[in-house]
Scaffold this active site. Structure first.
Site, PDB file in Angstrom:
ATOM      1  N   ARG A   2       1.412  12.812  -8.516  1.00  0.00           N
ATOM      2  CA  ARG A   2       1.931  11.458  -8.286  1.00  0.00           C
ATOM      3  C   ARG A   2       3.391  11.316  -8.712  1.00  0.00           C
ATOM      4  NH1 ARG A   2      -2.342   8.040  -7.133  1.00  0.00           N
ATOM      5  NH2 ARG A   2      -4.268   8.372  -8.264  1.00  0.00           N
ATOM      6  N   PHE A  35      -1.885  15.794   4.927  1.00  0.00           N
ATOM      7  CA  PHE A  35      -2.169  15.223   3.609  1.00  0.00           C
ATOM      8  C   PHE A  35      -0.929  15.379   2.735  1.00  0.00           C
ATOM      9  CE2 PHE A  35      -3.853  14.950  -0.657  1.00  0.00           C
ATOM     10  CZ  PHE A  35      -4.712  13.865  -0.542  1.00  0.00           C
ATOM     11  N   GLU A  43       0.844  -1.203   0.000  1.00  0.00           N
ATOM     12  CA  GLU A  43       0.000   0.000   0.000  1.00  0.00           C
ATOM     13  C   GLU A  43       0.875   1.247   0.000  1.00  0.00           C
ATOM     14  OE1 GLU A  43      -2.687   1.485  -0.283  1.00  0.00           O
ATOM     15  OE2 GLU A  43      -4.413   0.438   0.535  1.00  0.00           O
ATOM     16  N   ASP A  44       0.303   2.350  -0.457  1.00  0.00           N
ATOM     17  CA  ASP A  44       1.019   3.623  -0.372  1.00  0.00           C
ATOM     18  C   ASP A  44       0.969   4.191   1.045  1.00  0.00           C
ATOM     19  OD1 ASP A  44      -1.734   4.084  -0.515  1.00  0.00           O
ATOM     20  OD2 ASP A  44      -1.618   5.520  -2.164  1.00  0.00           O
ATOM     21  N   GLY A  58      -7.276   2.725   8.107  1.00  0.00           N
ATOM     22  CA  GLY A  58      -7.044   1.285   8.193  1.00  0.00           C
ATOM     23  C   GLY A  58      -8.167   0.470   7.575  1.00  0.00           C
ATOM     24  N   ASP A  64      -4.314   5.013   6.506  1.00  0.00           N
ATOM     25  CA  ASP A  64      -4.928   6.160   7.167  1.00  0.00           C
ATOM     26  C   ASP A  64      -5.882   5.619   8.239  1.00  0.00           C
ATOM     27  OD1 ASP A  64      -5.449   8.988   7.220  1.00  0.00           O
ATOM     28  OD2 ASP A  64      -7.272   8.666   6.091  1.00  0.00           O
ATOM     29  N   LYS A 122      -0.198   6.684   8.955  1.00  0.00           N
ATOM     30  CA  LYS A 122      -0.676   7.772   9.823  1.00  0.00           C
ATOM     31  C   LYS A 122      -1.390   7.135  11.010  1.00  0.00           C
ATOM     32  CE  LYS A 122      -2.025  11.092   6.258  1.00  0.00           C
ATOM     33  NZ  LYS A 122      -3.198  11.782   5.687  1.00  0.00           N
TER      34      LYS A 122
HETATM   35  P1  5GP Z   1      -7.701   4.076   4.613  1.00  0.00           P
HETATM   36  O1  5GP Z   1      -6.534   3.528   5.379  1.00  0.00           O
HETATM   37  O2  5GP Z   1      -8.341   5.229   5.339  1.00  0.00           O
HETATM   38  O3  5GP Z   1      -8.716   3.043   4.222  1.00  0.00           O
HETATM   39  O4  5GP Z   1      -7.297   4.696   3.247  1.00  0.00           O
HETATM   40  C1  5GP Z   1      -6.050   4.805   2.779  1.00  0.00           C
HETATM   41  C2  5GP Z   1      -6.148   5.509   1.444  1.00  0.00           C
HETATM   42  O5  5GP Z   1      -6.532   6.892   1.623  1.00  0.00           O
HETATM   43  C3  5GP Z   1      -4.791   5.574   0.770  1.00  0.00           C
HETATM   44  O6  5GP Z   1      -4.559   4.424  -0.018  1.00  0.00           O
HETATM   45  C4  5GP Z   1      -4.910   6.844  -0.041  1.00  0.00           C
HETATM   46  O7  5GP Z   1      -5.547   6.574  -1.266  1.00  0.00           O
HETATM   47  C5  5GP Z   1      -5.777   7.748   0.787  1.00  0.00           C
HETATM   48  N1  5GP Z   1      -4.982   8.664   1.624  1.00  0.00           N
HETATM   49  C6  5GP Z   1      -4.912   8.679   2.978  1.00  0.00           C
HETATM   50  N2  5GP Z   1      -4.084   9.637   3.420  1.00  0.00           N
HETATM   51  C7  5GP Z   1      -3.590  10.248   2.319  1.00  0.00           C
HETATM   52  C8  5GP Z   1      -2.645  11.323   2.124  1.00  0.00           C
HETATM   53  O8  5GP Z   1      -2.075  11.923   3.050  1.00  0.00           O
HETATM   54  N3  5GP Z   1      -2.383  11.663   0.836  1.00  0.00           N
HETATM   55  C9  5GP Z   1      -2.974  11.060  -0.223  1.00  0.00           C
HETATM   56  N4  5GP Z   1      -2.632  11.488  -1.438  1.00  0.00           N
HETATM   57  N5  5GP Z   1      -3.861  10.037  -0.076  1.00  0.00           N
HETATM   58  C10 5GP Z   1      -4.159   9.635   1.181  1.00  0.00           C
HETATM   59 MG    MG Z   2      -4.583   3.606  -1.736  1.00  0.00          MG
END
Ligand code: 5GP
Ligand code: MG
Length: 179
Positions: free
Chosen positions: A167, A154, A101-102, A107, A105, A133
């Site tokens: 990107r 962000f 994953e990138d 989770g 957030d 995070k």
């Molecule tokens: P979660 O963990 O809330 O399900 O979602 C994670 C996704 O939210 C990441 O894969 C990304 O697409 C997006 N995301 C969360 N934080 C950030 C951030 O700081 N920057 C960007 N560009 N995307 C984020």
């Molecule tokens: Mg993602």
């Protein structure tokens, strides 16, 4: 979408390289007795991290697959209702799977992926993220490999976008409003 501009650099290209080296060292150590691993790259954000990571792996057979996820509701908030689309021939059963994953957030995304993939009986299943995070987590989830923890900001660059742009930046930056 608000007009944004780059406020500051959080990680330089050199720092990102060092983080990827640390993650790949740990994976190589943990999988040193394994013959193969399947990297499941979560599109689109993880594509640059996954590309850098796989070129540092010393496991003999590294497969690369892609999936796409989407959450319903507002685009900037994870709703918890995550949909997963497989691209190509993804074989989970009896394989060593590492989901890449990138950023993690809330989770929600990774937890949903864990449920889906573990039900398909992989040989092993681990999760790897470049950025984490932890202060934003709303579901309990243990990530196996974390590149670096970041504060609740962000970020863009190194695969991460704001409205599909930024990107391509080789560094990671924080945005601010462009007034
Ligand atoms: P979660 O963990 O809330 O399900 O979602 C994670 C996704 O939210 C990441 O894969 C990304 O697409 C997006 N995301 C969360 N934080 C950030 C951030 O700081 N920057 C960007 N560009 N995307 C984020
Ligand atoms: Mg993602």
């Amino acid at each position: 979408m608000k007009n944004m501009k780059i406020k500051s650099v959080m990680f330089t290209e050199t720092e990102l390289n060092e983080i990827v080296n640390q993650v790949s060292d740990r994976i190589n150590q943990d999988y040193k007795d394994e013959d193969s691993v399947t990297i499941v790259c979560v599109l689109t954000g993880a594509v640059i991290f996954a590309s850098d990571l796989i070129r540092r792996l010393s496991i003999p057979n590294v497969k690369l697959n892609f999936i796409r996820t989407s959450s319903y509701g507002k685009s900037d908030v994870s709703s918890g209702n995550v949909k997963v689309f497989e691209l190509g021939n993804l074989e989970i059963t009896d394989n060593n799977i590492i989901v890449v994953e990138d950023i993690i957030d809330t989770g929600n995304t990774i937890k949903k992926l864990a449920e889906i993939f573990s039900s398909q009986n992989p040989k092993s299943l681990k999760f790897c993220t470049m950025f984490d995070k932890p202060s934003r987590r709303t579901v309990d989830f243990d990530v196996d490999y974390v590149g670096v923890e970041i504060p609740d900001e962000f970020i863009v660059g190194y695969g991460l976008d704001y409205g599909e742009i930024y990107r391509q930046l080789p560094y990671v930056a924080v945005l601010c409003e462009d007034n």
